[in-house]
Write a protein that holds these residues in place. Structure first.
Motif, short mmCIF file in Angstrom:
data_model
loop_
_atom_site.label_atom_id
_atom_site.label_comp_id
_atom_site.label_asym_id
_atom_site.label_seq_id
_atom_site.Cartn_x
_atom_site.Cartn_y
_atom_site.Cartn_z
N GLU A 115 0.81 -1.21 0.00
CA GLU A 115 0.00 0.00 0.00
C GLU A 115 0.85 1.27 0.00
O GLU A 115 0.39 2.32 -0.44
CB GLU A 115 -0.95 0.00 1.21
CG GLU A 115 -2.00 -1.08 1.18
CD GLU A 115 -3.01 -0.89 0.06
OE1 GLU A 115 -3.21 0.26 -0.37
OE2 GLU A 115 -3.60 -1.89 -0.40
N SER A 174 -6.73 -7.14 3.36
CA SER A 174 -6.70 -5.73 2.97
C SER A 174 -8.10 -5.19 2.71
O SER A 174 -8.37 -4.00 2.94
CB SER A 174 -5.83 -5.55 1.72
OG SER A 174 -6.42 -6.16 0.58
N LYS A 175 -9.01 -6.05 2.22
CA LYS A 175 -10.37 -5.60 1.97
C LYS A 175 -11.17 -5.50 3.26
O LYS A 175 -12.03 -4.63 3.42
CB LYS A 175 -11.06 -6.55 1.00
CG LYS A 175 -10.45 -6.56 -0.39
CD LYS A 175 -10.41 -5.16 -0.99
CE LYS A 175 -9.76 -5.15 -2.37
NZ LYS A 175 -9.66 -3.77 -2.93
N GLU A 206 -9.78 -5.02 6.36
CA GLU A 206 -9.17 -4.01 7.25
C GLU A 206 -8.13 -3.23 6.45
O GLU A 206 -7.01 -3.69 6.27
CB GLU A 206 -8.49 -4.68 8.46
CG GLU A 206 -9.37 -5.63 9.23
CD GLU A 206 -8.58 -6.41 10.25
OE1 GLU A 206 -7.55 -5.90 10.74
OE2 GLU A 206 -8.97 -7.54 10.55
N LYS A 207 -8.48 -2.08 6.00
CA LYS A 207 -7.55 -1.25 5.23
C LYS A 207 -6.52 -0.63 6.17
O LYS A 207 -6.88 0.06 7.13
CB LYS A 207 -8.31 -0.14 4.51
CG LYS A 207 -7.56 0.47 3.35
CD LYS A 207 -7.51 -0.49 2.18
CE LYS A 207 -6.91 0.18 0.94
NZ LYS A 207 -6.82 -0.77 -0.19
N ASP A 246 -3.75 1.87 7.77
CA ASP A 246 -3.51 3.31 7.72
C ASP A 246 -2.04 3.55 7.42
O ASP A 246 -1.18 3.41 8.29
CB ASP A 246 -3.91 3.95 9.05
CG ASP A 246 -3.69 5.46 9.05
OD1 ASP A 246 -3.40 6.02 7.96
OD2 ASP A 246 -3.80 6.08 10.12
#
Length: 540
Positions: free
Chosen positions: A440, A461-462, A464-465, A467
């Motif tokens: 990311e 990732s979908k 829990e995105k 930060d």
């Protein structure tokens, strides 16, 4: 009449004397059974050690511990002298000193966060090399086949054999002949070696420490900083504190919470005072002359991350195997690290067999860089957890943000590779999450290649995105290049994914008319597959 009174008086006097004698005897017995604590110990004297299998080593100390505190709202804190703050760390993760009214650091209050074990002001005379008592602790930890099985289960290597090997063994000379002819400037930068460990075997940990001390020039080795990441093994508590307190230039920091290798290394880096930081695993052995080539390269190019050639120490026999051919570190689209022979196009640009090797990434076992360069370019990603893939993040960031990553052939360090990762060191999900942060932050549009090759990472990732805003701001501030530049100029072999034909789409149950749906849990292992109404959800 007079005689009767005299006899009575005499018998009473005798009874009184007998009572006094009995009381005196009782006091004497109480004193012998419960001796008062003695405060008059000989300063610097080594106290006897008692080993209890349940409790580990119990030892007495003579001024061995110094406590520092982490942040509290009621006090003012400042970065340690000579260190600029870590850009990538939040305030509560910085190593800081308490500003006392007198301007001196305050170490008297109760500990909070971590503590530093300092050296004794006076030490007994150093033991001669080869002294049988030098290995006393190691040989007491465990013996026999049962200890070997426990060592394999606990550590992933033959601990019983390791305990029978000297802590200061000599390694065979495996450097290129040209390396032996190299002369280094006396004004090389100094180095701080940082070793983070959690429940490491006593013998391998101390063999690493002695190996560094015996092979690095004293004028170049500023200090060795051991970071105890909340170890639970008995010998790594008071016995290790006592042992380390007698080694010149070795510091021991104990964390009061589990940090992981990444944050543990950053904890040690913030306490380091050397010009160069060398991060090393806690089960390594160094060849003679390993440090000077790293320092020489960094003195001429401060924007580099450098690594020695990593040789192999066999987990079963502890035999040292050196790599005959030269290799470089690479990775695939799953962001897994690999070694590969140095390609021909890279060999052509090298001026000699001992010239530095450009490497897309380096292994995490041993890596060195300028201390201020490490700080100013973001250190390690403090939002990565435990351990795993931090070497990839460091290497990719260095290349993209104007630096270079190299392997120095004249520097060689052996690394003990485990037969398997014991449960205490297995953090598969944490490693996947660390890789997601790399994708990311640094891969740009190429992150889709990563998610195509790692389905678990895609699902996490979908759900829990992560930060990554802080690292993306760092990327802008440093003016870093795109990952396309990395592929074109550093690792073109990565450009063509080794894709195999695969299918994508929904899994439809014709019997009930529902689709398979992945429901994330608190961990990947707790996730479940269930049938639900078909929709456009990414989890179907």
């Amino acid at each position: 009449m007079f005689l009767r009174k005299k006899c009575r008086y005499g018998s009473r006097k005798l009874q009184f004397l007998l009572l006094l004698l009995m009381l005196g005897f009782l006091l004497l017995m109480v004193t012998m059974l419960n001796p008062p604590p003695s405060n008059q110990r000989k300063e610097g004297a080594f106290q006897p050690v008692e080993f209890n299998p349940r409790e580990g080593y119990q030892m007495d100390f003579v001024e061995t511990q110094e406590m520092l505190e982490t942040q509290e709202e009621s006090q003012q804190y400042y970065p340690l002298d000579g260190l600029s703050p870590f850009i990538s760390l939040r305030e509560d993760e910085l190593i800081v000193a308490v500003a006392s009214p007198t301007g001196k650091r305050n170490h008297s209050k109760a500990r909070k966060g971590y503590r530093v074990v300092k050296q004794q002001s006076r030490r007994p005379e150093a033991r001669a090399e080869g002294d049988p008592q030098f290995l006393t602790f190691a040989r007491q930890v465990g013996e026999g086949a049962a200890a070997g099985e426990r060592g394999l289960e606990t550590h992933g290597f033959n601990e019983a054999l390791s305990e029978r090997i000297s802590l200061r063994r000599e390694l065979p000379e495996v450097r290129h002949p040209l390396c032996l002819q190299q002369k280094y400037d006396s004004s090389l930068p100094t180095a701080s070696v940082i070793i983070c460990f959690h429940d490491e075997a006593w013998s391998t940990l101390l063999r690493t420490v002695h190996s560094i001390m015996d092979t690095a020039p004293k004028e170049s080795l500023k200090d060795i900083i051991l970071v105890d990441d909340l170890s639970q093994q008995g010998p790594l508590k008071s016995a290790l504190s006592e042992y380390i307190s007698k080694l010149d230039g070795v510091k021991l920091i104990r964390s009061n919470k589990r940090l992981g290798v990444i944050r543990g290394r950053m904890l040690g880096a913030a306490r380091a005072t050397g010009d160069v930081l060398v991060f090393m695993d806690s089960h390594c052995e160094c060849q003679q002359g390993w440090l000077e080539p790293l320092l020489a390269r960094l003195s001429s190019n401060r924007n580099s991350v450098v690594s020695p050639v990593i040789d192999v120490i066999d987990w079963k026999t502890f035999q040292y195997y050196h790599s005959v051919g030269l290799h470089r570190g690479v990775f695939d689209w799953k962001l897994n690290f690999h070694w590969e022979p140095v390609p021909e196009h890279e060999e052509k640009v090298r001026q000699s067999p001992i010239s530095p090797i450009r490497s897309p990434v380096v292994a995490g076992a041993v890596v060195a860089m300028d201390r201020h360069y490490f700080q100013n370019t973001g250190a390690y990603d403090s939002d990565m957890t435990t351990w795993g893939a931090e070497n990839l993040e460091l290497s990719i960031r260095t290349w993209l943000c104007g630096g270079s990553v190299e392997i120095i052939p004249c520097s060689r360090v052996g690394h003990l590779y485990r037969n398997h990762f014991p449960p205490a060191f297995s953090y598969e999900e944490a490693i996947v999450r660390n890789k997601i942060r790399i994708a990311e932050t640094w891969l740009g549009s190429f992150k889709e290649n990563f998610y195509k090759h790692d389905t678990v990472a895609f699902l996490i990732s979908k759900a829990e995105k992560p930060d990554c805003s802080e690292r993306l701001q760092l990327q802008k501030r440093l003016g870093c290049r795109s990952f396309q530049w990395f592929i074109s100029n550093v690792y073109p072999e990565l450009s063509q994914p080794e894709d195999t034909p695969r299918f994508s789409g929904k899994l439809y149950n014709t019997g009930v008319g529902f689709c398979a749906n992945y429901r994330p849990g608190s961990t990947v292992a707790e996730g479940s597959i269930e049938l639900s109404h078909c929709s456009d959800s990414l989890t179907q």
